[in-house]
Design a protein around this motif. Structure first.
Motif, PDB file in Angstrom:
ATOM      1  N   PRO A  45       5.947  -1.057   2.649  1.00  0.00           N
ATOM      2  CA  PRO A  45       6.527  -2.275   3.282  1.00  0.00           C
ATOM      3  C   PRO A  45       4.770  -2.769   4.005  1.00  0.00           C
ATOM      4  N   ALA A  46       3.490  -2.111   3.356  1.00  0.00           N
ATOM      5  CA  ALA A  46       2.109  -2.764   3.864  1.00  0.00           C
ATOM      6  C   ALA A  46       1.864  -3.639   3.024  1.00  0.00           C
ATOM      7  N   GLU A  54       2.913 -13.411   0.630  1.00  0.00           N
ATOM      8  CA  GLU A  54       3.216 -14.545   2.226  1.00  0.00           C
ATOM      9  C   GLU A  54       2.752 -13.608   3.248  1.00  0.00           C
ATOM     10  N   TYR A  55       2.684 -14.169   4.435  1.00  0.00           N
ATOM     11  CA  TYR A  55       2.210 -14.045   5.491  1.00  0.00           C
ATOM     12  C   TYR A  55       2.590 -12.023   5.622  1.00  0.00           C
ATOM     13  N   ASP A  56       1.372 -11.003   5.887  1.00  0.00           N
ATOM     14  CA  ASP A  56       2.396 -10.100   6.389  1.00  0.00           C
ATOM     15  C   ASP A  56       3.486 -10.030   7.996  1.00  0.00           C
ATOM     16  N   THR A  57       3.059 -10.418   8.923  1.00  0.00           N
ATOM     17  CA  THR A  57       4.241  -9.922   9.657  1.00  0.00           C
ATOM     18  C   THR A  57       5.792 -11.352   9.320  1.00  0.00           C
ATOM     19  N   LYS A  61       8.837  -8.637   9.837  1.00  0.00           N
ATOM     20  CA  LYS A  61       9.799  -9.368  10.474  1.00  0.00           C
ATOM     21  C   LYS A  61      11.457  -9.069   9.663  1.00  0.00           C
ATOM     22  N   ILE A  62      11.476  -9.700   8.502  1.00  0.00           N
ATOM     23  CA  ILE A  62      12.240  -9.515   7.387  1.00  0.00           C
ATOM     24  C   ILE A  62      12.578  -7.957   6.653  1.00  0.00           C
ATOM     25  N   VAL A  63      11.624  -7.193   6.824  1.00  0.00           N
ATOM     26  CA  VAL A  63      12.072  -5.602   6.345  1.00  0.00           C
ATOM     27  C   VAL A  63      12.537  -5.103   8.185  1.00  0.00           C
TER      28      VAL A  63
END
Length: 121
Positions: A45-46, A54-57, A61-63
């Protein structure tokens, strides 16, 4: 058409634009979710922000959404010691990510177990 009719037509048009925008955003979210789902097969995920742009956050959140859909049973998760904290790992996936897109750490195994019980009732 009088002023009141024109006013209501404007409100309806604004409402329709809002509905259309929400539908577009939902469609884009679903496409990104499908893409992230496929990327998770071979990536941590990182790495998702770098791979998608896309933004990391947003990615995390999708993960979290995917974890809640696929691994929504408390038996899918277990606490593990990581240095001086306890973290939650999936039996068939990576470290737990909460609804805010954050990794979660705990001071004790009991706290981690309690979190799992509360999250997956």
């Amino acid at each position: 058409m009088n002023g009141l009719d024109s006013y209501y037509d404007g409100l309806l048009a604004e409402h329709q634009r809002s509905v259309d925008e929400r539908a577009y955003q939902a469609e884009q979210h679903d496409k990104l979710k499908d893409w992230i789902s496929s990327l998770l097969t071979d990536n941590h995920p990182a790495e998702l922000a770098r791979l998608t742009g896309e933004y990391d956050t947003t990615c995390k959140k999708i993960v979290h959404e995917l974890y809640m859909e696929r691994f929504n049973d408390r038996n899918c998760w277990k606490p593990e010691r990581s240095g001086d904290i306890w973290v939650i790992y999936g039996l068939s996936t990576d470290e737990w990510i909460d609804e805010n897109g954050d990794y979660v750490g705990f001071e004790t195994k009991n706290e981690a177990d309690q979190y799992i019980k509360e999250t997956f009732k």
